[in-house]
Design a protein around this motif. Structure first.
Motif, PDB file in Angstrom:
ATOM      1  N   GLN A 196       0.820  -1.211   0.000  1.00  0.00           N
ATOM      2  CA  GLN A 196       0.000   0.000   0.000  1.00  0.00           C
ATOM      3  C   GLN A 196       0.854   1.261   0.000  1.00  0.00           C
ATOM      4  N   ARG A 197       2.076   1.159   0.559  1.00  0.00           N
ATOM      5  CA  ARG A 197       2.928   2.346   0.714  1.00  0.00           C
ATOM      6  C   ARG A 197       4.062   2.363  -0.328  1.00  0.00           C
ATOM      7  N   HIS A 198       3.835   1.765  -1.459  1.00  0.00           N
ATOM      8  CA  HIS A 198       4.851   1.697  -2.506  1.00  0.00           C
ATOM      9  C   HIS A 198       5.416   3.076  -2.834  1.00  0.00           C
ATOM     10  N   GLN A 218     -10.176   0.238  -6.136  1.00  0.00           N
ATOM     11  CA  GLN A 218     -10.325   0.357  -7.587  1.00  0.00           C
ATOM     12  C   GLN A 218      -9.763   1.668  -8.131  1.00  0.00           C
ATOM     13  N   ARG A 219      -9.590   2.676  -7.261  1.00  0.00           N
ATOM     14  CA  ARG A 219      -8.945   3.919  -7.690  1.00  0.00           C
ATOM     15  C   ARG A 219      -7.460   3.945  -7.332  1.00  0.00           C
ATOM     16  N   HIS A 220      -7.017   2.912  -6.610  1.00  0.00           N
ATOM     17  CA  HIS A 220      -5.607   2.779  -6.242  1.00  0.00           C
ATOM     18  C   HIS A 220      -5.124   3.971  -5.422  1.00  0.00           C
ATOM     19  N   TRP A 221      -5.863   4.260  -4.350  1.00  0.00           N
ATOM     20  CA  TRP A 221      -5.463   5.329  -3.438  1.00  0.00           C
ATOM     21  C   TRP A 221      -4.361   4.815  -2.524  1.00  0.00           C
ATOM     22  N   MET A 272     -10.540  10.670  -1.393  1.00  0.00           N
ATOM     23  CA  MET A 272     -10.815  11.896  -2.129  1.00  0.00           C
ATOM     24  C   MET A 272     -12.055  12.626  -1.601  1.00  0.00           C
ATOM     25  N   HIS A 273     -12.182  13.860  -2.046  1.00  0.00           N
ATOM     26  CA  HIS A 273     -13.221  14.773  -1.562  1.00  0.00           C
ATOM     27  C   HIS A 273     -14.523  14.660  -2.368  1.00  0.00           C
ATOM     28  N   SER A 274     -14.431  14.722  -3.702  1.00  0.00           N
ATOM     29  CA  SER A 274     -15.642  14.801  -4.519  1.00  0.00           C
ATOM     30  C   SER A 274     -15.469  14.036  -5.829  1.00  0.00           C
ATOM     31  N   LYS A 275     -16.605  13.639  -6.401  1.00  0.00           N
ATOM     32  CA  LYS A 275     -16.612  12.861  -7.631  1.00  0.00           C
ATOM     33  C   LYS A 275     -16.834  13.740  -8.858  1.00  0.00           C
ATOM     34  N   ASP A 276     -16.319  13.253  -9.978  1.00  0.00           N
ATOM     35  CA  ASP A 276     -16.556  13.843 -11.288  1.00  0.00           C
ATOM     36  C   ASP A 276     -17.467  12.871 -12.031  1.00  0.00           C
ATOM     37  N   THR A 277     -18.743  13.181 -12.087  1.00  0.00           N
ATOM     38  CA  THR A 277     -19.694  12.225 -12.652  1.00  0.00           C
ATOM     39  C   THR A 277     -19.602  12.129 -14.177  1.00  0.00           C
TER      40      THR A 277
END
Length: 916
Positions: free
Chosen positions: A405-407, A553-556, A566-571
């Motif tokens: 996770q910390r790569h 799935q977003r690889h955070w 993250m804060h907000s989505k881009d629909t």
């Protein structure tokens, strides 16, 4: 006067404005709350709470445990400060336990206690209660001399240096030194990362110890703290570090918690490698030396320095099986002599390397020795971060938590064919491009405040030249090491890898935490006894799983990123707005940390705990400044964790750190909380209102009259002051005075909390009382932990005027505008009303006013801004870069606030759930 509900009665002779507004008022208030009876409370708050607790393991009984440390809350007055505790396993056997206080109630009784057990504690469950603790068979001991400290667990003895480069001079089992020269290593280059650069100059820095302190010396747990910097041979130094080493009685392992502070603006030095390095003594025959890497799950690379499997000639099935198992091989004289006489022709593989350069893949390679080519071994997806090198007469296991996770991370073994192998655990692998912390754009011409405010209107990024600096950010990494008497079995190696992934954690269950009133008593166990409550519970579960899914799935993931979301989505793009200013990394905006921790306290799910743990490690370190003039401040949400120019205490917020500290007794988080206890001093350094301040309202940083709001700032400061007070930290008495002083003087304002802010005196810890009532209209005042910390302050401090004002303010916040204006002369904010109804639930809890309980449910579900998270269904999307499960609803602001409200409303007014 109009009122949405009856006022709470105050103690006889005490009015809202009757609290003293002088410095002497602190002493008077102290006498008041220590002598006065508690206000009316619900049954969960009556009495002193439970006198014992049944404990269990977070993820079930571990196959391998190096020892565990945890925290337990107790009700006010339940146990005196010198209470001793005993631990009994579920089979009735007594278990050695070490106990120390974490926090005290104002009357001196224990509020939180910490406890530690060693690796011999293997029961499924334990009962903790008052009594004499059992002594360990061999207590961990600490002895100190001029140049070093020795820690003896009864199995291993570690010598810790007080100066020079080696934190761990050596580790012995009996009389044999197996490990030595444990130190930190950093590789730095002074040129910007560029994969096409033909020539780059790099320097190696190693740890240089400044100070060593024994923080605990047994009998079950010992802790040694080492501080210093990284220094190169020519004398320059950087990257201050704090390392804690943990040892448990009877253990053959030790834990390292490594913190470094980044003391560069990111433009003149680039980290190309950051690691921990040891030398391992090897005396066994080359065919009896073993290398192990545990990959995903318990799958393992099983190698020998001199392999005798797969040869053209067979030494014998029993010989081959012994080498694969890591057991001593029979005497070569008993092998097929066609192998024995040709052993010298078999290459010795001395160097092994595993590199995890991203979250989706690792690669292993090996070579015979330095100067010769690497041979690819294999690849995998997500390595455990655990490795081993040694032989049949002893070896060294090593690992890093959150490895993939910390790569980019790595595990290196060099020289395993010699008498001393060198092991390095890379927290930043030198096989990756160097760390790049530079700001991501050139300013785009935002040279003036008006330009910056105009840009804020389009990207929501609050930019200012020179403010997007990583200087002072930090990162903490957890590592675990074993010094074994032989190569462990395949099964045990897998269990050791599980320890590296997640330290075995003893926990107190929700039922005890709630009954003891932990964190203000705002949560209880999961309750699906009513259709509406079941729907709320299902939504809570769905929302948490949504973020877990999105993280993967977003690889955070990544060195600086893991633990945040993250804060907000881009629909339109069906992504999160990772590249759009203030909509990118959330950085604790609107209290997601608090929501996740409250969710864990509510349901005790291990996956929720681990998610919250990673978030605390990230947001308390990376989002905050630890050195420099901004030390104690955090950075607002943005594309980079330190990029936004808004630096505020609402981000470094102690409210978000207290959970992890009290549940685990984590000393590093304790350091952070100590630092925050004086973070109000930053108000003299940075004018947070500089971009909108009127020309006729100059900023005057007067320490005796500095404007500090009663909302997002005071909530964070009050949490830090309370924590220092109840921990009895170095500045606890003044922090107590600051808590009491600000409580008194907020309540004494013409409009109390609704006044919004006041002039704070840093020398007295009090606000000046305003002459004229005003009404603050802020949508965020309750969004950064104020509701939660007020609940705990009211639980802690019997101050009628403060409680009366807070309960009144809470009633009116969700009242009509007409009611607000009639009472206060102005109206409040109108966002997050659905969430702030948790304060109405608290009013019911304190007063029994059922109208507030019903109002809480009504507004929680029906306020104009109440979110609707139905349907709780995702859409499979394959047109994005990676296939995803897409859910277009919700953003972090509203979800975090909804989650906090849901958990608290379920607990405090669950019996008033509507029929539909």
């Amino acid at each position: 006067m109009t009122s949405p509900a009856p006022e709470t009665e105050t103690a006889p002779g005490v009015s809202r404005r009757g609290v003293l507004a002088t410095t002497a008022g602190v002493a008077a208030a102290a006498a008041l709350f220590e002598a006065a009876p508690a206000h009316a409370q619900t049954a969960t708050d009556e009495g002193a709470g439970p006198d014992s607790v049944e404990l269990r393991w977070l993820e079930g009984r571990p196959a391998e445990s190096p020892g565990s440390t945890w925290g337990v809350p107790w009700g006010k007055g339940r146990f005196p400060e010198d209470q001793r505790f005993q631990l009994v396993a579920d089979d009735g056997a007594t278990v050695p336990v070490q106990t120390w206080p974490l926090a005290y109630w104002p009357d001196g009784s224990l509020k939180w206690t910490a406890h530690a057990v060693g690796p011999a504690a293997t029961a499924e469950k334990f009962t903790l209660s008052a009594g004499e603790p059992a002594a360990p068979a061999f207590a961990v001991s600490v002895s100190e001399s001029k140049n070093h400290i020795d820690v003896n667990t009864g199995v291993i003895t570690a010598r810790i240096g007080k100066g020079g480069k080696d934190l761990v001079k050596h580790i012995k089992r009996g009389d044999r030194t197996l490990v030595k020269e444990g130190h930190l290593v950093n590789i730095t280059q002074d040129e910007a990362p560029d994969p096409e650069t033909g020539s780059v100059s790099r320097d190696r820095y190693v740890s240089d110890i400044d100070e060593v302190v024994v923080e605990q010396d047994g009998p079950v747990r010992a802790v040694v703290k080492v501080t210093g910097t990284h220094r190169k041979s020519r004398g320059s130094s950087w990257l201050p570090f704090t390392v804690r080493l943990y040892f448990y009685a009877g253990g053959e392992s030790f834990r390292m918690v490594h913190t470094f502070v980044y003391d560069s603006d990111g433009d003149d030095a680039y980290i190309a490698g950051l690691g921990v390095r040891f030398k391992v003594a090897l005396t066994d025959a080359l065919y009896d030396r073993h290398v192990r890497f545990v990959g995903e799950g318990h799958g393992q690379l099983t190698e020998a320095v001199k392999g005798i499997t797969g040869l053209r000639r067979d030494p014998g099935a029993n010989v081959r099986a012994a080498q694969v198992a890591g057991e001593r091989l029979p005497d070569p004289a008993t092998w097929d002599q066609r192998v024995t006489t040709r052993l010298h022709w078999i290459p010795n593989w001395g160097d092994y390397s595993l590199a995890q350069l991203n979250s989706e893949g690792f690669a292993v390679k090996k070579r015979t020795k330095e100067g010769y080519g690497w041979v690819p071994v294999d690849q995998g997806r997500r390595a455990s971060g655990f490795g081993y090198v040694g032989g049949v007469s002893g070896g060294f296991g090593f690992g890093m938590k959150d490895f993939w996770q910390r790569h980019p991370t790595g595990l290196d073994i060099r020289g395993a064919h010699t008498e001393e192998a060198t092991v390095t655990v890379w927290m930043w692998s030198p096989e990756a491009q160097p760390m790049d912390t530079r700001f991501y754009h050139d300013g785009l011409g935002q040279d003036t405040y008006p330009e910056q405010l105009d840009a804020l209107e389009i990207t929501y990024e609050d930019y200012e030249p020179g403010f997007g600096t990583p200087y002072g950010a930090a990162r903490t990494t957890e590592l675990q090491f074993w010094v074994t008497e032989a190569t462990p079995t395949h099964e045990r190696l897998g269990a050791m890898a599980d320890v590296v992934r997640a330290q075995p954690q003893v926990i107190a269950p929700t039922e005890h935490m709630s009954a003891a009133g932990a964190f203000g008593g705002l949560f209880g166990p999961v309750d699906r006894s009513h259709p509406v409550k079941a729907d709320v519970e299902d939504t809570l579960d769905f929302l948490f799983e949504h973020y877990r899914t999105e993280q993967d799935q977003r690889h955070w993931y990544g060195f600086w990123d893991f633990g945040d979301f993250m804060h907000s989505k881009d629909t339109d793009r069906k992504i999160w707005r990772y590249d759009v200013g203030g909509y990118a990394w959330d950085n604790s905006e609107i209290s997601p940390d608090q929501w996740i921790w409250m969710a864990y306290l509510h349901n005790n799910k291990p996956e929720v705990f681990r998610f919250a743990e990673a978030m605390t490690r990230k947001t308390s370190e990376v989002n905050c400044y630890h050195i420099g003039e901004w030390a104690g401040l955090g950075t607002r949400h943005g594309v980079q964790h330190w990029g936004d120019s808004s630096k505020q205490v609402r981000v470094s917020n102690a409210n978000y750190r207290r959970y992890f500290y009290y549940l685990t007794a984590d000393e590093r988080t304790g350091d952070m909380l100590h630092m925050l206890a004086s973070s109000e001093e930053t108000a003299l350094v940075l004018d947070t209102g500089r971009k909108i301040r009127a020309a006729d309202d100059p900023w005057v940083p007067d320490r005796n009259a500095i404007d500090i709001g009663f909302g997002t700032s005071w909530a964070a400061l009050a949490a830090a002051w309370l924590t220092e007070w109840e921990r009895r930290g170095p500045d606890w008495e003044f922090c107590r005075d600051k808590v009491l002083g600000t409580m008194e003087t907020i309540a004494a304002q013409p409009n109390g909390f609704a006044q919004g802010s006041g002039l704070y005196d840093m020398d007295t810890g009090r606000y000046a009382i305003a002459e004229t009532p005003v009404t603050e209209r802020s949508n965020l005042s309750n969004s950064f932990g104020r509701i939660e910390i007020c609940a705990e302050l009211i639980q802690q401090v019997d101050m009628p005027a403060f409680e009366a004002d807070w309960l009144k303010y809470s009633r009116f916040y969700t009242a009509t505008r007409a009611e607000q204006e009639a009472e206060y002369g102005g109206r409040f904010g109108d966002l997050f009303l659905y969430s702030y109804t948790r304060a109405n639930a608290f009013v019911y809890k304190r007063t029994g006013d059922e109208s507030q309980a019903r109002l809480a449910w009504e507004r929680f579900r029906g306020a104009k801004d109440a979110p609707d998270y139905s349907p709780r269904e995702t859409e499979a999307v394959e047109t994005t870069l990676n296939p995803i499960a897409w859910w277009p609803n919700g953003g972090t602001n509203d979800i975090a606030q909804w989650g906090l409200a849901a958990i608290q409303i379920l607990h405090m007014v669950g019996d008033f759930a509507p029929d539909a």
